[in-house]
Structure formats: C-alpha cells, structure tokens
Enzyme design. Structure first.
Site, PDB file in Angstrom:
ATOM      1  NE  ARG A  40      71.392  21.767  68.977  1.00 34.42           N
ATOM      2  CZ  ARG A  40      72.208  21.349  68.002  1.00 34.42           C
ATOM      3  NH1 ARG A  40      72.575  20.089  67.950  1.00 34.42           N
ATOM      4  NH2 ARG A  40      72.637  22.183  67.094  1.00 34.42           N
ATOM      5  CE  LYS A  64      68.987  24.431  66.315  1.00 32.95           C
ATOM      6  NZ  LYS A  64      69.889  25.503  66.063  1.00 32.95           N
ATOM      7  CG  HIS A 135      71.153  26.328  74.651  1.00 35.57           C
ATOM      8  ND1 HIS A 135      70.515  25.120  74.516  1.00 35.57           N
ATOM      9  CD2 HIS A 135      71.364  26.772  73.390  1.00 35.57           C
ATOM     10  CE1 HIS A 135      70.339  24.860  73.250  1.00 35.57           C
ATOM     11  NE2 HIS A 135      70.842  25.845  72.537  1.00 35.57           N
ATOM     12  NE  ARG A 138      74.980  23.329  71.183  1.00 35.18           N
ATOM     13  CZ  ARG A 138      75.449  22.439  70.319  1.00 35.18           C
ATOM     14  NH1 ARG A 138      75.872  21.275  70.741  1.00 35.18           N
ATOM     15  NH2 ARG A 138      75.491  22.717  69.022  1.00 35.18           N
ATOM     16  CG  HIS A 161      77.094  27.488  65.354  1.00 28.58           C
ATOM     17  ND1 HIS A 161      77.709  28.035  66.454  1.00 28.58           N
ATOM     18  CD2 HIS A 161      75.936  26.965  65.814  1.00 28.58           C
ATOM     19  CE1 HIS A 161      76.957  27.843  67.529  1.00 28.58           C
ATOM     20  NE2 HIS A 161      75.873  27.198  67.162  1.00 28.58           N
ATOM     21  CE1 TYR A 170      74.044  28.281  71.414  1.00 30.16           C
ATOM     22  CE2 TYR A 170      76.197  27.336  71.859  1.00 30.16           C
ATOM     23  CZ  TYR A 170      74.820  27.277  71.964  1.00 30.16           C
ATOM     24  OH  TYR A 170      74.226  26.236  72.615  1.00 30.16           O
TER      25      TYR A 170
END
Length: 187
Positions: A40, A64, A135, A138, A161, A170
């Site tokens: 991230r 996160k 993002h 990533r 996840h 994603y």
C-alpha cells in the site's frame, strides 16, 4: 472515492516508468517500488533507506486501518532484481535514516499521499491512462502476478483479503470478465 484500475498493458507500464524517470529518479523508484512489491502507498511512504539498503527483502508491518482496528501484520517481501538495481543506485549516497521517498519540504519527511497521487496522475495524463491513483500500483502488481501464475489463493494471502472474490475484483479480473461477457452479445 474514485475506483482505480491496474495498468494491464506492459507497454503502458514501460511508458509510465520512462515518463517518471524523465522527471526524477525518486518518482521512477516510487512507481517501481509499488508495482514490484504490491505494498500500500502508506507502507511505501514510511520506508527509510535503512529498510532497503543492501537487503534482498523488505520487512514491513502493514498499517491498514479496518473498522477502527489497525491491521499490524508483518510481511517479508523479496526485492526482485530489477527493483534491487534501482534501489541500490538510488540509495548509494543517502543516509540510513533518510526517508526513501523524501519530500523537498522540511528536513527529513516523506512525500505525502497527495503528492504521490499527483505524481501518478501527471504520468497517467501524459501516457493517456484513466482511472489511475495510488492503489493502481498495488493493483498492477496483483493483476500481473495473477496473469502469470493464476493463483488467486496466493494473491489473497499477499493482500490479506478475506475471499478470492474480493481479490479478483480488486485486481480488475472480474471487470475484464464482465467486459468480455458484454462483447459476446450476438443480437
């Protein structure tokens, strides 16, 4: 919040990297760091020279925040040879306590998320890419790993996840399948 996409086309990745390299070594490294580690942006910006100099891997405690709880998982990420060459060249004359992506503002502060976003947006505009943000780095990492090995469980673990569906959504693979389904209409 805008939804961002991975950069799917390898030639576009090269184009973005070349544009960023023409602007600054730091900006090129920021882009490459993201697409080669899958971290991230918040974790990338906290990196100091001592975290990468002379190393073959990165140890990072991800930061996160989920539902007011911090996800403090520690990861060991290998530094791929292409990234290692860039890092080694970039850090050779830098102090160990210096931030890797140091801002020009203040003595030793990292660039902000906003500045990282602005760097990527400028490259996206120049390279005619839409739906790009921090993002994207990533997601680009995940998309290309998936295209190479097709192991959603591994990516789910890398990204922390909770389900394969979330991982595929994603990284944009579900959107690719949706787009493909629409093109199959025959009426």
């Amino acid at each position: 919040m805008n939804f961002v996409q991975p950069i799917r086309d390898v030639e576009k990745i090269r184009e973005v990297r070349a544009f960023l390299a023409s602007k600054s070594e730091r900006n090129e490294l920021l882009f490459c760091f993201g697409i080669y580690t899958g971290l991230r942006i918040s974790d990338i910006l906290r990196m100091k020279v001592k975290d990468v100099k002379g190393k073959n891997y990165i140890i990072v405690r991800e930061q996160k925040v989920q539902n007011t709880r911090t996800n403090n998982k520690t990861k060991r990420i290998p530094i791929v040879p292409k990234l290692k060459r860039l890092i080694d060249k970039y850090v050779e004359d830098k102090h160990l306590e210096e931030y890797l992506f140091k801002s020009r503002q203040g003595k030793n502060k990292p660039i902000t998320r906003v500045q990282a976003y602005n760097i990527l947006r400028e490259a996206a505009n120049e390279c005619e890419l839409d739906e790009i943000g921090t993002h994207t780095l990533r997601k680009t990492f995940g998309y290309h790993i998936y295209q190479e090995i097709k192991d959603v469980a591994l990516l789910q673990d890398i990204f922390n996840h909770s389900s394969p569906y979330i991982t595929l959504k994603y990284i944009g693979v579900n959107q690719d399948a949706i787009n493909d389904a629409y093109t199959k209409l025959k009426y």
